[in-house]
Design a protein around this motif. Structure first.
Motif, PDB file in Angstrom:
ATOM      1  N   LEU A 152       0.824  -1.208   0.000  1.00 54.20           N
ATOM      2  CA  LEU A 152       0.000   0.000   0.000  1.00 54.20           C
ATOM      3  C   LEU A 152       0.860   1.261   0.000  1.00 54.20           C
ATOM      4  CD1 LEU A 152      -2.777  -1.100   2.520  1.00 54.20           C
ATOM      5  CD2 LEU A 152      -3.012  -0.850   0.042  1.00 54.20           C
ATOM      6  N   TYR A 156       0.478   4.049  -2.795  1.00 51.86           N
ATOM      7  CA  TYR A 156       0.014   5.344  -2.296  1.00 51.86           C
ATOM      8  C   TYR A 156       0.990   6.450  -2.683  1.00 51.86           C
ATOM      9  CZ  TYR A 156      -1.280   8.962   1.104  1.00 51.86           C
ATOM     10  OH  TYR A 156      -1.639  10.144   1.699  1.00 51.86           O
ATOM     11  N   ARG A 197      -6.111   7.994  -0.428  1.00 49.88           N
ATOM     12  CA  ARG A 197      -6.304   6.865   0.485  1.00 49.88           C
ATOM     13  C   ARG A 197      -7.634   6.174   0.213  1.00 49.88           C
ATOM     14  NH1 ARG A 197      -3.987  10.343   4.670  1.00 49.88           N
ATOM     15  NH2 ARG A 197      -6.077  10.818   5.432  1.00 49.88           N
ATOM     16  N   GLY A 201      -7.905   2.410  -1.145  1.00 49.50           N
ATOM     17  CA  GLY A 201      -8.650   1.450  -0.347  1.00 49.50           C
ATOM     18  C   GLY A 201      -9.726   0.745  -1.141  1.00 49.50           C
ATOM     19  N   VAL A 211      -6.345   2.091   5.224  1.00 51.47           N
ATOM     20  CA  VAL A 211      -5.141   2.353   4.432  1.00 51.47           C
ATOM     21  C   VAL A 211      -4.187   3.247   5.211  1.00 51.47           C
ATOM     22  CG1 VAL A 211      -4.246   3.489   2.358  1.00 51.47           C
ATOM     23  CG2 VAL A 211      -6.264   2.030   2.198  1.00 51.47           C
TER      24      VAL A 211
END
Length: 243
Positions: A152, A156, A197, A201, A211
């Motif tokens: 993640l 991200y 985020r 997610g 997240v």
């Protein structure tokens, strides 16, 4: 160097190879090329593990099964390594994808393993290879908390970079023509972070808050990440420790 796609769906996407060149059943008996990519046979001991590798290696019966498979069939899928400056142990390569295969080959007594060698690869792009190849090979839902956090965090950061670029463009336009873009309470990088985020997610059936928690976990030192993976304390405690 192939263009890195944050939504990689196959090993061919990661290596920048056309689908029509695909040949996933390469063995050590055919080391010359795989999917149009040159293969080199390298001694396992010449390859160091990726530093701060975020994924757990096989142990127990899973490792034993892989060792037996390697003894019987060899390495069926080539590993991916990058050339580096020789370290104190004389290693001239760093493993990006294939830590378990390398480990099993060493235990099985193989003198060489088939490798795709990446030249002049930056640390960031090397990290992309490490993360994306593991995502291709495993289910996200089956990963440990620290492994999910690493995945993640990479994706991200890519989304935030794009959001930051948009912020800069707006700022430049605002300087050129203040009336063209007006300030508002939802603009700026904080807005991009929240929206990113939520969007990330949605890809993994997670809330934006979840997240955010995983992103905090990724900031922890490795020993603490291990303790989270071993369920010694819950994620909410890990998030507090990250601060």
């Amino acid at each position: 160097m192939p263009k890195i796609n944050p939504r990689i769906k196959s090993l061919n996407d990661l290596l920048g190879v056309n689908d029509e060149q695909e040949n996933s059943n390469v063995t050590v008996k055919q080391p010359e090329e795989s999917a149009g990519v040159a293969i080199q046979l390298l001694p396992p001991q010449s390859i160091r593990g990726f530093r701060k590798h975020p994924f757990r290696l096989y142990t127990g019966s899973r490792l034993n099964d892989l060792v037996e498979s390697v003894k019987e069939n060899g390495i069926l899928t080539p590993t991916i390594v990058r050339r580096v400056e020789p370290d104190e142990k004389g290693c001239e390569y760093e493993m990006l994808s294939g830590h378990n295969r390398q480990n099993a080959a060493s235990i099985a007594g193989l003198d060489t393993i088939p490798c795709i060698v990446k030249e002049n690869l930056s640390d960031h792009d090397a990290w992309v290879y490490v993360i994306e190849t593991n995502v291709l090979q495993r289910s996200f839902a089956e990963m440990l908390p620290s492994e999910k956090a690493a995945v993640l965090s990479l994706r991200y950061s890519k989304m935030i970079c794009q959001g930051r670029r948009n912020d800069i463009i707006k700022e430049l336009k605002r300087l050129e023509n203040p009336d063209e873009i007006k300030e508002n309470g939802t603009g700026g990088s904080d807005f991009h972070r929240i929206k990113s985020r939520d969007a990330l997610g949605a890809e993994y059936d997670l809330t934006g808050r979840t997240v955010a928690n995983y992103l905090r976990i990724n900031e922890l030192i490795t020993p603490l990440k291990r303790r989270i993976d071993d369920a010694e304390f819950p994620i909410v405690v890990a998030v507090q420790l990250s601060y």
